[in-house]
Design an enzyme around this catalytic site. Structure first.
Site, mmCIF file in Angstrom:
data_model
loop_
_atom_site.group_PDB
_atom_site.id
_atom_site.type_symbol
_atom_site.label_atom_id
_atom_site.label_comp_id
_atom_site.label_asym_id
_atom_site.label_seq_id
_atom_site.Cartn_x
_atom_site.Cartn_y
_atom_site.Cartn_z
ATOM 1 N N GLY A 154 0.869 -1.201 -0.015
ATOM 2 C CA GLY A 154 0.119 0.016 0.157
ATOM 3 C C GLY A 154 0.930 1.433 0.160
ATOM 4 N N ASP A 168 0.859 3.066 4.279
ATOM 5 C CA ASP A 168 -0.392 3.929 3.478
ATOM 6 C C ASP A 168 -1.216 4.445 4.592
ATOM 7 O OD1 ASP A 168 -1.179 1.219 4.275
ATOM 8 O OD2 ASP A 168 -2.306 0.858 2.214
ATOM 9 N N ASP A 192 -4.866 2.023 11.100
ATOM 10 C CA ASP A 192 -6.045 1.744 11.322
ATOM 11 C C ASP A 192 -6.208 1.414 12.898
ATOM 12 O OD1 ASP A 192 -8.846 1.421 11.309
ATOM 13 O OD2 ASP A 192 -8.930 -0.409 10.144
ATOM 14 N N GLY A 233 -3.799 -0.047 14.475
ATOM 15 C CA GLY A 233 -2.238 0.289 14.846
ATOM 16 C C GLY A 233 -1.672 -1.032 14.972
ATOM 17 N N LYS A 293 -6.055 6.982 10.548
ATOM 18 C CA LYS A 293 -7.166 6.652 10.783
ATOM 19 C C LYS A 293 -7.503 6.243 12.252
ATOM 20 C CE LYS A 293 -9.650 3.301 8.571
ATOM 21 N NZ LYS A 293 -10.444 2.388 7.475
ATOM 22 N N ASP A 311 -5.897 -0.054 -1.535
ATOM 23 C CA ASP A 311 -6.352 -1.047 -2.101
ATOM 24 C C ASP A 311 -7.993 -1.380 -1.578
ATOM 25 O OD1 ASP A 311 -5.312 -2.681 -0.242
ATOM 26 O OD2 ASP A 311 -6.017 -4.417 -1.414
ATOM 27 N N ARG A 366 -5.651 1.012 -6.536
ATOM 28 C CA ARG A 366 -4.555 1.290 -6.068
ATOM 29 C C ARG A 366 -4.118 2.637 -7.073
ATOM 30 N NH1 ARG A 366 -2.135 -1.911 -1.854
ATOM 31 N NH2 ARG A 366 -2.359 -4.061 -2.431
HETATM 32 P P1 IMP Z 1 -4.040 -1.938 11.096
HETATM 33 O O1 IMP Z 1 -3.124 -2.966 11.497
HETATM 34 O O2 IMP Z 1 -5.439 -2.073 11.759
HETATM 35 O O3 IMP Z 1 -3.592 -0.435 11.558
HETATM 36 O O4 IMP Z 1 -3.963 -2.142 9.611
HETATM 37 C C1 IMP Z 1 -3.411 -1.339 8.642
HETATM 38 C C2 IMP Z 1 -3.406 -2.106 7.312
HETATM 39 O O5 IMP Z 1 -4.742 -2.347 6.991
HETATM 40 C C3 IMP Z 1 -3.167 -1.016 6.427
HETATM 41 O O6 IMP Z 1 -1.579 -1.181 6.205
HETATM 42 C C4 IMP Z 1 -3.960 -1.242 5.241
HETATM 43 O O7 IMP Z 1 -3.254 -2.278 4.606
HETATM 44 C C5 IMP Z 1 -5.243 -1.818 5.640
HETATM 45 N N1 IMP Z 1 -6.377 -0.910 5.957
HETATM 46 C C6 IMP Z 1 -7.030 -0.357 6.910
HETATM 47 N N2 IMP Z 1 -7.696 0.490 6.562
HETATM 48 C C7 IMP Z 1 -7.813 0.673 5.394
HETATM 49 C C8 IMP Z 1 -8.507 1.381 4.382
HETATM 50 O O8 IMP Z 1 -9.330 2.266 4.771
HETATM 51 N N3 IMP Z 1 -8.225 1.354 2.978
HETATM 52 C C9 IMP Z 1 -7.172 0.207 2.532
HETATM 53 N N4 IMP Z 1 -6.478 -0.262 3.530
HETATM 54 C C10 IMP Z 1 -6.884 -0.285 4.722
HETATM 55 MG MG MG Z 2 -1.176 -2.232 4.519
#
Ligand code: IMP
Ligand code: MG
Length: 182
Positions: free
Chosen positions: A51, A107, A110, A112, A138, A166, A172
Site C-alpha cells: 500500500g 499507507d 487503522d 495500529g 485513521k 486498495d 490502487r
Molecule cells: P491496522 O493493523 O489495523 O492498523 O491495519 C493497517 C492495514 O490495514 C493498512 O496497512 C492497510 O493495508 C489496511 N487498511 C486499513 N484501513 C484501510 C482502508 O481504509 N483502506 C485500505 N486499506 C486499509
Molecule cells: Mg498495508
C-alpha cells in the site's frame, strides 16, 4: 457492464484530491527532512508493501537527504483485525538496522496493530530510533497505543482507496483518495 465483467464497480467518493495530496506530501517531506537533519546519523526508510508504494515514491523525492531504502511486508492470519490474529513478516528487511534510525512508512494506520507489531519486532534489532510515517492516520478503530510521528491526513472513519490504497488488490491506481461506498 459487459458480459465478461463480473465484478460490480464500487461507488467511490473522492475525499482528498490529487493536488491536496501533492501539497501535503511535499510538506511531510520537508518535516521529515528537518527532523533527520537535526538527529544526523544514517536513516533507513522502510515502506510497507504494497500500500505504501505510491505514497513512498512521491515522498522520497521531497527529501533533502539520501536515506537507505528497504521494503518490508507483513500479513495477518485469522479474522482480519481480531485480537487473536497473528501477524508475521512475508518479506523482512534485508538491511541491518542496528544503530540506524528507522522510519516505517505505511499507507494507513487503522487499528495500529500491524505497525505496533513491526515496531516491537524491529526494536529488538537495536536501531537507534524507530518512527512511523503514514499517509493516513485513521483513528476511530485504534486498538493499541501507537503514535504516528508523521501523518499526512488524519481521518476518523471510512474505507479509503486510491493513491496506493486498495480494496481487494484493486483501485490502487486512483490519483485521489476516495471513500468506498458499499
Ligand atoms: P491496522 O493493523 O489495523 O492498523 O491495519 C493497517 C492495514 O490495514 C493498512 O496497512 C492497510 O493495508 C489496511 N487498511 C486499513 N484501513 C484501510 C482502508 O481504509 N483502506 C485500505 N486499506 C486499509
Ligand atoms: Mg498495508
Amino acid at each position: 457492464m459487459t458480459d465478461t465483467d463480473q465484478t460490480p464497480s464500487p461507488r467511490l467518493k473522492e475525499v482528498i484530491g490529487p493536488e491536496a495530496i501533492a501539497r501535503r506530501v511535499a510538506e511531510l517531506g520537508a518535516d521529515i527532512s528537518r527532523h533527520y537533519a537535526r538527529t544526523r546519523g544514517e536513516v533507513v526508510l522502510a515502506p510497507v508493501l504494497k500500500g505504501a508504494v505510491v505514497f513512498f515514491a512521491d515522498l522520497l523525492r521531497h527529501l533533502d537527504f539520501s536515506p537507505l531504502v528497504d521494503f518490508i511486508r507483513v500479513a495477518s492470519y485469522g479474522e482480519g483485525t481480531s485480537p487473536g490474529e497473528v501477524i508475521h513478516f512475508t518479506k523482512d528487511l534485508e538491511l541491518s538496522i542496528a544503530g540506524r534510525q528507522v522510519l516505517l512508512i505505511d499507507d494507513i494506520v487503522d487499528t495500529g496493530r500491524s505497525m505496533a507489531f513491526l515496531k516491537s519486532v524491529l526494536l529488538a534489532r537495536e536501531p537507534a530510533d524507530i518512527r512511523v510515517c503514514a499517509l493516513i492516520d485513521k483513528r476511530q478503530r485504534r486498538e493499541v497505543d501507537l503514535v504516528v510521528d508523521f501523518a499526512g491526513f488524519v481521518v476518523d472513519r471510512g474505507y479509503l482507496v486510491g493513491y496506493g490504497l486498495d480494496h481487494a488488490e484493486r483501485l490502487r491506481e486512483l490519483k485521489g483518495i476516495c471513500e468506498l461506498i458499499e
